[in-house]
Every structure is written in C-alpha cells, then in structure tokens.
Motif scaffolding. Structure first.
Motif, PDB file in Angstrom:
ATOM      1  N   PHE A 108       0.853  -1.179   0.000  1.00 57.62           N
ATOM      2  CA  PHE A 108       0.000   0.000   0.000  1.00 57.62           C
ATOM      3  C   PHE A 108       0.896   1.238   0.000  1.00 57.62           C
ATOM      4  O   PHE A 108       1.556   1.525   1.009  1.00 57.62           O
ATOM      5  CB  PHE A 108      -0.895   0.019   1.245  1.00 57.62           C
ATOM      6  CG  PHE A 108      -1.882  -1.114   1.304  1.00 57.62           C
ATOM      7  CD1 PHE A 108      -3.174  -0.950   0.836  1.00 57.62           C
ATOM      8  CD2 PHE A 108      -1.512  -2.351   1.829  1.00 57.62           C
ATOM      9  CE1 PHE A 108      -4.097  -1.986   0.894  1.00 57.62           C
ATOM     10  CE2 PHE A 108      -2.424  -3.399   1.889  1.00 57.62           C
ATOM     11  CZ  PHE A 108      -3.718  -3.222   1.413  1.00 57.62           C
ATOM     12  N   PRO A 109       0.936   1.968  -1.098  1.00 57.47           N
ATOM     13  CA  PRO A 109       1.781   3.176  -1.133  1.00 57.47           C
ATOM     14  C   PRO A 109       1.375   4.201  -0.085  1.00 57.47           C
ATOM     15  O   PRO A 109       2.205   4.945   0.421  1.00 57.47           O
ATOM     16  CB  PRO A 109       1.566   3.713  -2.553  1.00 57.47           C
ATOM     17  CG  PRO A 109       1.221   2.504  -3.361  1.00 57.47           C
ATOM     18  CD  PRO A 109       0.382   1.672  -2.437  1.00 57.47           C
ATOM     19  N   LEU A 110       0.072   4.267   0.239  1.00 56.16           N
ATOM     20  CA  LEU A 110      -0.428   5.141   1.291  1.00 56.16           C
ATOM     21  C   LEU A 110      -1.281   4.322   2.243  1.00 56.16           C
ATOM     22  O   LEU A 110      -1.905   3.342   1.836  1.00 56.16           O
ATOM     23  CB  LEU A 110      -1.268   6.280   0.714  1.00 56.16           C
ATOM     24  CG  LEU A 110      -0.540   7.321  -0.151  1.00 56.16           C
ATOM     25  CD1 LEU A 110      -1.554   8.257  -0.800  1.00 56.16           C
ATOM     26  CD2 LEU A 110       0.454   8.115   0.678  1.00 56.16           C
ATOM     27  N   GLU A 128       0.775   9.647  -5.636  1.00 57.47           N
ATOM     28  CA  GLU A 128       1.634  10.014  -6.752  1.00 57.47           C
ATOM     29  C   GLU A 128       1.463   9.029  -7.900  1.00 57.47           C
ATOM     30  O   GLU A 128       1.134   7.857  -7.687  1.00 57.47           O
ATOM     31  CB  GLU A 128       3.103  10.009  -6.309  1.00 57.47           C
ATOM     32  CG  GLU A 128       3.414  10.920  -5.130  1.00 57.47           C
ATOM     33  CD  GLU A 128       4.831  10.726  -4.633  1.00 57.47           C
ATOM     34  OE1 GLU A 128       5.528   9.816  -5.150  1.00 57.47           O
ATOM     35  OE2 GLU A 128       5.241  11.476  -3.733  1.00 57.47           O
ATOM     36  N   LYS A 129       1.680   9.507  -9.104  1.00 62.11           N
ATOM     37  CA  LYS A 129       1.748   8.614 -10.256  1.00 62.11           C
ATOM     38  C   LYS A 129       2.970   7.715 -10.079  1.00 62.11           C
ATOM     39  O   LYS A 129       4.086   8.197  -9.864  1.00 62.11           O
ATOM     40  CB  LYS A 129       1.886   9.412 -11.548  1.00 62.11           C
ATOM     41  CG  LYS A 129       0.637  10.153 -11.971  1.00 62.11           C
ATOM     42  CD  LYS A 129      -0.265   9.290 -12.825  1.00 62.11           C
ATOM     43  CE  LYS A 129      -1.394  10.096 -13.425  1.00 62.11           C
ATOM     44  NZ  LYS A 129      -2.309   9.280 -14.261  1.00 62.11           N
ATOM     45  N   ALA A 138       5.470  -1.640 -19.034  1.00 63.46           N
ATOM     46  CA  ALA A 138       5.542  -0.538 -18.082  1.00 63.46           C
ATOM     47  C   ALA A 138       4.212   0.205 -18.033  1.00 63.46           C
ATOM     48  O   ALA A 138       3.621   0.517 -19.068  1.00 63.46           O
ATOM     49  CB  ALA A 138       6.658   0.419 -18.463  1.00 63.46           C
ATOM     50  N   LEU A 139       3.724   0.491 -16.811  1.00 61.50           N
ATOM     51  CA  LEU A 139       2.488   1.242 -16.611  1.00 61.50           C
ATOM     52  C   LEU A 139       2.762   2.411 -15.670  1.00 61.50           C
ATOM     53  O   LEU A 139       3.751   2.413 -14.927  1.00 61.50           O
ATOM     54  CB  LEU A 139       1.390   0.348 -16.020  1.00 61.50           C
ATOM     55  CG  LEU A 139       0.867  -0.784 -16.899  1.00 61.50           C
ATOM     56  CD1 LEU A 139      -0.136  -1.635 -16.127  1.00 61.50           C
ATOM     57  CD2 LEU A 139       0.234  -0.248 -18.180  1.00 61.50           C
ATOM     58  N   GLY A 162     -10.856   8.090 -10.543  1.00 62.83           N
ATOM     59  CA  GLY A 162     -10.402   9.029 -11.561  1.00 62.83           C
ATOM     60  C   GLY A 162      -9.239   8.531 -12.383  1.00 62.83           C
ATOM     61  O   GLY A 162      -8.926   9.092 -13.440  1.00 62.83           O
ATOM     62  N   GLU A 163      -8.589   7.460 -11.932  1.00 63.98           N
ATOM     63  CA  GLU A 163      -7.460   6.889 -12.661  1.00 63.98           C
ATOM     64  C   GLU A 163      -7.940   5.826 -13.639  1.00 63.98           C
ATOM     65  O   GLU A 163      -8.944   5.139 -13.404  1.00 63.98           O
ATOM     66  CB  GLU A 163      -6.465   6.249 -11.697  1.00 63.98           C
ATOM     67  CG  GLU A 163      -5.657   7.238 -10.897  1.00 63.98           C
ATOM     68  CD  GLU A 163      -4.678   8.015 -11.766  1.00 63.98           C
ATOM     69  OE1 GLU A 163      -3.721   7.418 -12.299  1.00 63.98           O
ATOM     70  OE2 GLU A 163      -4.887   9.244 -11.913  1.00 63.98           O
ATOM     71  N   SER A 164      -7.227   5.668 -14.729  1.00 63.25           N
ATOM     72  CA  SER A 164      -7.529   4.616 -15.703  1.00 63.25           C
ATOM     73  C   SER A 164      -6.256   4.199 -16.415  1.00 63.25           C
ATOM     74  O   SER A 164      -5.300   4.978 -16.502  1.00 63.25           O
ATOM     75  CB  SER A 164      -8.568   5.091 -16.723  1.00 63.25           C
ATOM     76  OG  SER A 164      -8.060   6.179 -17.488  1.00 63.25           O
TER      77      SER A 164
END
Length: 315
Positions: A108-110, A128-129, A138-139, A162-164
């Motif tokens: 979990f990044p956050l 963050e991206k 790579a994504l 909101g991300e895709s």
C-alpha cells in the motif's frame, strides 16, 4: 484492552528490542504488537522502520505489527513512506503484508485513516503517479494497492478514483478503471471497464459495465476472463436475459433501487452473469444455472416496462 509487558521479539529480519502485544480481536489472540521507538528490520525488500508513533492527521491511528506463529511478519505498517524493492520495481510503501513464507503479498503506497477529518480526497492529493512493471509492460498510474502471488508475479492492482489504464485483453485494447487482475502467467483475469463495452458472449452481445463499483477492488472486477481468454463473467445494466424454462419464457434483468439523492427516481442495480462451460448463472454461483441454449441476451429497450426512469445522482 488486555496487554502484555514489553518483551523482545525475534523475526527473520532481525530482532525487536521490545514489543507490547495486545488483544486485537474478541478471541483474545495476541498476534499483533506495538513498539515505542525507532527500530529497523532488514528485509530482502529494503530496510524498514515499523510504525512506532503517529505523526500527522492522515495517520492518526497507531497500527500494530502482526506476526505468524513462527515470528514471520504478517503485516508491517511503516513509520514513514519508504521506497522498497518489489517484484515490479521500486515502490513507495506505508503498509506491507506478507505470506507465511515471507514473500510479499500486498503493498500500500499510502495508508491513511479515513475519518470525518480526513477523506479519501485528502488521501488522493498525497497519491503520486507510480511507474511499475506489469504483464502489460511498463504502466504509470496512481495505485491504492498492489497484490502479488507468492511467486512474485503481479496478481492485481487497485486504482484511485479518476485513474484509468489501457491494457491489452483477449478482446483487444480496453481502458480500465478501479482495478485489473492477472493470472499468474500474466494473462488478464478481470478488469473494470471505464465505459460501457459491447462484448460477444455465448448468449449474444452484452454491454459490460458496473454502475456501482464503489466496493470493487482490483482482485475482482465486472469483466472476467477464463484462462483460455473466453469471457467468464460480466456485469451489465443494459441487458436482460430471456430464459426458456420448459417452454415458458422467464426474464432476468438488472434491478432498481431507491436513489440515495432522496428523490423518486430509481437507480439501476447491475446484473451479474457467469459462464461456466455450457451453463449460465445469473446473480448467483449456486445451483445448476441454465443451459446456454435456453438463454438469450436482449437489450432492456426491447422490453415493455423497461422505460422506468433510472438515474445516478450525477445523472
């Protein structure tokens, strides 16, 4: 809450000088503990300092280190976001979970605590991206959580609202929101389509889309593929299924429920359809299902009474 006195704890990644174990569940299990100062665990993924104090509004809860019976860490909340080496590249992390073997299970990044004072929108501003490797190459995306197979292969990723990301599937390129999961060999297992996607199924064309994906995480999504690439399951709000049962037609369709906005309009509830060989299961995996030969997908617009208004709050 029952506690035990501070005591040393040995792990495969080094010892902890003192850890206070507490009952973390109603069954009085003592499998999690707290430390009161900075200590370092040296792991194959990098050096980690387990959380010992809360430091800001976003992380007001002190989370315990959890262990398996042999002392192998089960979950490690980190004091600060730390860049670690993972099977898909270096990733920042605030919380990690592990398999009993010590292999990485989730990252979990956050790891903020959502409350009336700290919303997911606040947490999203910190996200963050991230650039990472995947079976698709790579994504780059804001990711809530990564999950791995014990072998180290990427099992799923859960995206922030909101991300895709656009990935190659057995049906071609599809843009996904919410989540994507993979089989251990890297083939796509499931995804959540960003928009309504017309698919050819064993019972006719259907539009895959889940209008209520709030509870969805990357492990399970509304468009599912079998290992051979065939469609295993979909969710739809636009199609009904006619089933011929001993010469009598029965119609299954998406449901309707009250709008949370409080007005009299209704909101569609997705219908979930699974395909297993020559059987079709509607909204349930139990029972024998229906024969593919007796089922036919039809658009809701072709049914009488299907014009009952149904809207989302944003509609």
């Amino acid at each position: 809450m029952t506690t035990r006195t501070m005591q040393p704890c040995s792990t495969p990644y080094g010892g902890l000088e003192g850890i206070e174990f507490r009952e973390l569940a109603s069954n009085s299990r003592m499998d999690g503990g707290f430390i009161t100062g900075p200590q370092t665990l040296k792991t194959p993924f990098g050096d980690m300092v387990p959380q010992f104090e809360t430091e800001d509004m976003g992380r007001r809860t002190l989370k315990p280190l959890c262990f398996y019976k042999d002392g192998t860490p089960k979950a490690i909340p980190l004091q600060t976001r730390t860049m670690l080496k993972t099977p898909i590249g270096h990733l920042p992390a605030e919380l990690l979970t592990f398999y009993p073997s010590g292999a990485l299970k989730r990252v979990f990044p956050l790891d903020g605590k959502l409350s009336g004072f700290w919303s997911w929108q606040n947490e999203l501003k910190l996200a963050e991206k991230l650039s990472f490797d995947s079976p698709q190459g790579a994504l780059n995306a804001k990711v809530i959580a990564f999950r791995f197979y014990e072998s180290g292969a990427l099992k799923s990723l859960t995206l922030w609202p909101g991300e895709s990301i656009t990935i190659m599937t057995p049906l071609g390129m599809i843009t996904a929101r919410k989540g994507v999961s993979f089989y251990e060999n890297g083939s796509v297992r499931s995804l959540e389509p960003l928009k309504k996607t017309v698919l050819e199924t064993p019972i006719g064309d259907m539009r895959a889309y889940d209008s209520e994906p709030n509870g969805i995480h990357g492990d399970t999504n509304s468009l599912q593929f079998a290992p051979d690439g065939s469609i295993k399951g979909i969710s739809t709000v636009d199609e009904a299924i006619e089933v011929s049962i001993e010469g009598v037609l029965e119609v299954f369709r998406p449901g309707l429920k009250n709008n949370v906005c409080g007005d009299e309009r209704k909101v569609k509830v997705p219908m979930h359809v699974l395909f297993r060989g020559e059987r079709v299961f509607i909204n349930s995996e139990e029972g024998e299902g229906f024969s593919v030969e007796t089922c036919r997908a039809i658009g809701l617009e072709a049914l009488s009474g299907a014009d009952e208004p149904s809207y989302s709050c944003g509609g």
